[in-house]
Design a protein around this motif. Structure first.
Motif, short mmCIF file in Angstrom:
data_model
loop_
_atom_site.label_atom_id
_atom_site.label_comp_id
_atom_site.label_asym_id
_atom_site.label_seq_id
_atom_site.Cartn_x
_atom_site.Cartn_y
_atom_site.Cartn_z
N ASN A 131 78.23 56.36 -12.82
CA ASN A 131 78.37 56.79 -11.44
C ASN A 131 78.82 58.24 -11.48
O ASN A 131 79.89 58.56 -12.00
CB ASN A 131 79.42 55.91 -10.74
N LYS A 132 78.02 59.13 -10.94
CA LYS A 132 78.27 60.57 -11.12
C LYS A 132 79.52 61.07 -10.41
O LYS A 132 80.01 62.15 -10.72
CB LYS A 132 77.04 61.37 -10.71
N SER A 133 80.04 60.31 -9.46
CA SER A 133 81.24 60.78 -8.76
C SER A 133 82.51 60.37 -9.48
O SER A 133 83.46 61.15 -9.58
CB SER A 133 81.26 60.28 -7.31
N ASN A 134 82.57 59.12 -10.01
CA ASN A 134 83.84 58.68 -10.60
C ASN A 134 84.03 59.10 -12.06
O ASN A 134 85.05 58.78 -12.67
CB ASN A 134 84.04 57.17 -10.42
N ILE A 135 83.06 59.82 -12.63
CA ILE A 135 83.22 60.29 -14.02
C ILE A 135 83.89 61.66 -14.09
O ILE A 135 84.28 62.11 -15.16
CB ILE A 135 81.86 60.38 -14.76
N GLN A 136 84.01 62.31 -12.94
CA GLN A 136 84.54 63.68 -12.95
C GLN A 136 86.05 63.70 -13.24
O GLN A 136 86.80 62.91 -12.68
CB GLN A 136 84.27 64.36 -11.60
N SER A 137 86.46 64.60 -14.14
CA SER A 137 87.87 64.74 -14.48
C SER A 137 88.09 66.13 -15.06
O SER A 137 87.14 66.91 -15.22
CB SER A 137 88.28 63.68 -15.51
N ASP A 182 87.72 54.84 -10.45
CA ASP A 182 87.95 55.98 -11.35
C ASP A 182 88.21 55.53 -12.79
O ASP A 182 87.83 56.23 -13.74
CB ASP A 182 89.12 56.82 -10.85
N LEU A 183 88.85 54.37 -12.98
CA LEU A 183 89.12 53.88 -14.32
C LEU A 183 87.82 53.47 -15.02
O LEU A 183 87.64 53.72 -16.21
CB LEU A 183 90.10 52.71 -14.27
N ALA A 184 86.91 52.88 -14.24
CA ALA A 184 85.59 52.55 -14.81
C ALA A 184 84.87 53.81 -15.23
O ALA A 184 84.21 53.86 -16.28
CB ALA A 184 84.76 51.77 -13.78
N GLY A 185 85.01 54.87 -14.43
CA GLY A 185 84.41 56.15 -14.79
C GLY A 185 85.02 56.72 -16.06
O GLY A 185 84.30 57.27 -16.92
N LYS A 186 86.33 56.57 -16.20
CA LYS A 186 87.03 57.06 -17.39
C LYS A 186 86.51 56.35 -18.65
O LYS A 186 86.23 56.99 -19.68
CB LYS A 186 88.54 56.82 -17.24
N TYR A 187 86.36 55.03 -18.58
CA TYR A 187 85.88 54.28 -19.75
C TYR A 187 84.41 54.58 -20.04
O TYR A 187 84.00 54.62 -21.20
CB TYR A 187 86.10 52.78 -19.56
N ALA A 188 83.63 54.79 -18.98
CA ALA A 188 82.21 55.14 -19.17
C ALA A 188 82.09 56.44 -19.98
O ALA A 188 81.27 56.54 -20.90
CB ALA A 188 81.51 55.29 -17.82
N ILE A 189 82.94 57.41 -19.66
CA ILE A 189 82.89 58.70 -20.35
C ILE A 189 83.48 58.59 -21.75
O ILE A 189 82.97 59.21 -22.70
CB ILE A 189 83.57 59.80 -19.51
N GLN A 190 84.55 57.82 -21.92
CA GLN A 190 85.08 57.60 -23.27
C GLN A 190 84.01 57.02 -24.19
O GLN A 190 83.84 57.45 -25.33
CB GLN A 190 86.28 56.63 -23.22
#
Length: 347
Positions: free
Chosen positions: A125-131, A94-102
């Protein structure tokens, strides 16, 4: 900020546990790329230095904290965050997803403001970017909200271009999402893109049928006869060279696609399976229909090979080339449209 003689390419880092950072740095190992464009990678210079060492790469990185510090002809890395992130290749985090979106949001902002000329996105990754802050299926939907125009997923390669009527929706929702307004909008978007982004004067567009055998006169579904055919006929009579609907299997199996400048598929896999089969490694995902240019490679995060140093960077490199070509073509088209006589004189 000194304006580049070459094009400033904003790059979002994608999922740090995938192959994105590897293919980005491999692309710019070739210093000739820096004669074409100046990259700005939205990430963290320490993390990219770690990636560089991991894969024994020689690309020289230039860390910056503000966009007005970028240096033309260098690989600029804008520090979007400062925190340490422990890369765990091949794992969804999830943290990798957070940085990808940032990274992606910061790069999109720079694109909107004109600080970068084009945007190239590495895979997420389309699942771990969701927030709570980001509730989009992927890049395209967010760009459609942030930029002007109507976004269309357009898979492009030299000899094949495939646009989608619907993209990231479940297959059982496709038929209910098809409307006359949607079909007209997507066909006109592709027509405009072929003209201004690829220099095609009178584009010929093929439309694929929703159902097998184009519905077999209503035996296998009525949408093709009741909806798609009348819309195509109406547009054709108004001067848009659109043909179909064609049964998708025979259309690709008989190489009919070679007769057209673009193909419109009714749903994601109908278009992307043949596209990737025919072009994989050379294809590019281009978001057509917007006032700014965004491209990406035709692959995902590839967790299964991440960290092994074997990722093929060709599709990412092609995405960079495509963004530059489209940028130049669009500017040329705009100049010609504003003053056709002057442009002709120059040639």
């Amino acid at each position: 900020m000194k304006k580049a003689e070459n094009i400033i390419v904003g790059i979002s880092i994608g999922d740090l546990n995938g192959i994105g950072s590897e293919v980005i740095l491999k692309t710019f190992e070739d210093t000739r790329m820096l004669e074409l464009c100046t990259p700005v990678i939205f990430a963290n210079v320490k993390i990219l230095s770690f990636i560089k060492k991991t894969f024994n790469l020689t690309a020289q990185l230039h860390g910056i904290d503000k966009l007005d510090q970028l240096v033309i002809g260098k690989i600029n890395v804008l520090n979007v965050w400062r925190e340490v992130f422990d890369i765990d290749f091949g794992k969804s985090d999830d943290l990798a997803g957070k940085y990808a979106i940032q990274s992606f949001i910061a790069a999109t902002k720079a694109l909107k403001e004109g600080a970068v000329d084009v945007l190239v996105t590495a895979p997420i990754n389309k699942s771990n970017i969701q927030s709570e802050e980001f509730k989009f299926p992927g890049h395209t939907d967010y760009l459609d909200q942030e930029l002007e125009g109507n976004a269309l997923m357009f898979m492009i390669q030299d000899n094949l271009k495939v646009g989608l009527l619907t993209d990231h929706i479940p297959v059982n929702d496709v038929a209910s999402n098809l409307t006359e307004a949607l079909i007209v909008e997507k066909i006109e978007t592709i027509k405009k893109s072929l003209t201004q982004d690829f220099g095609v004067n009178k584009p010929k567009i093929a439309m694929l049928a929703l159902n097998p055998h184009a519905g077999d006169n209503g035996v296998i579904g009525k949408e093709d006869d009741a909806l798609i055919k009348p819309v195509i006929k109406k547009l054709f009579e108004k001067g848009t060279l659109v043909f179909g609907p064609f049964a998708a299997d025979g259309f690709f199996g008989s190489n009919q696609y070679e007769k057209y400048d673009a193909v419109i598929a009714t749903y994601h896999d109908q278009g992307l399976i043949p596209f990737k089969t025919l072009t994989f490694g050379n294809g590019v995902n281009f978001t057509a229909g917007l006032n700014k240019i965004r491209t990406s490679p035709d692959h995902g995060t590839a967790f299964e090979i991440a960290g092994k140093g074997i990722a093929d960077f060709n599709s990412f490199k092609e995405a960079v080339y495509a963004s530059i070509d489209i940028y130049n073509s669009r500017n040329q088209h705009q100049a010609f449209s504003q003053n056709p006589m002057k442009t002709k004189e120059k040639h």
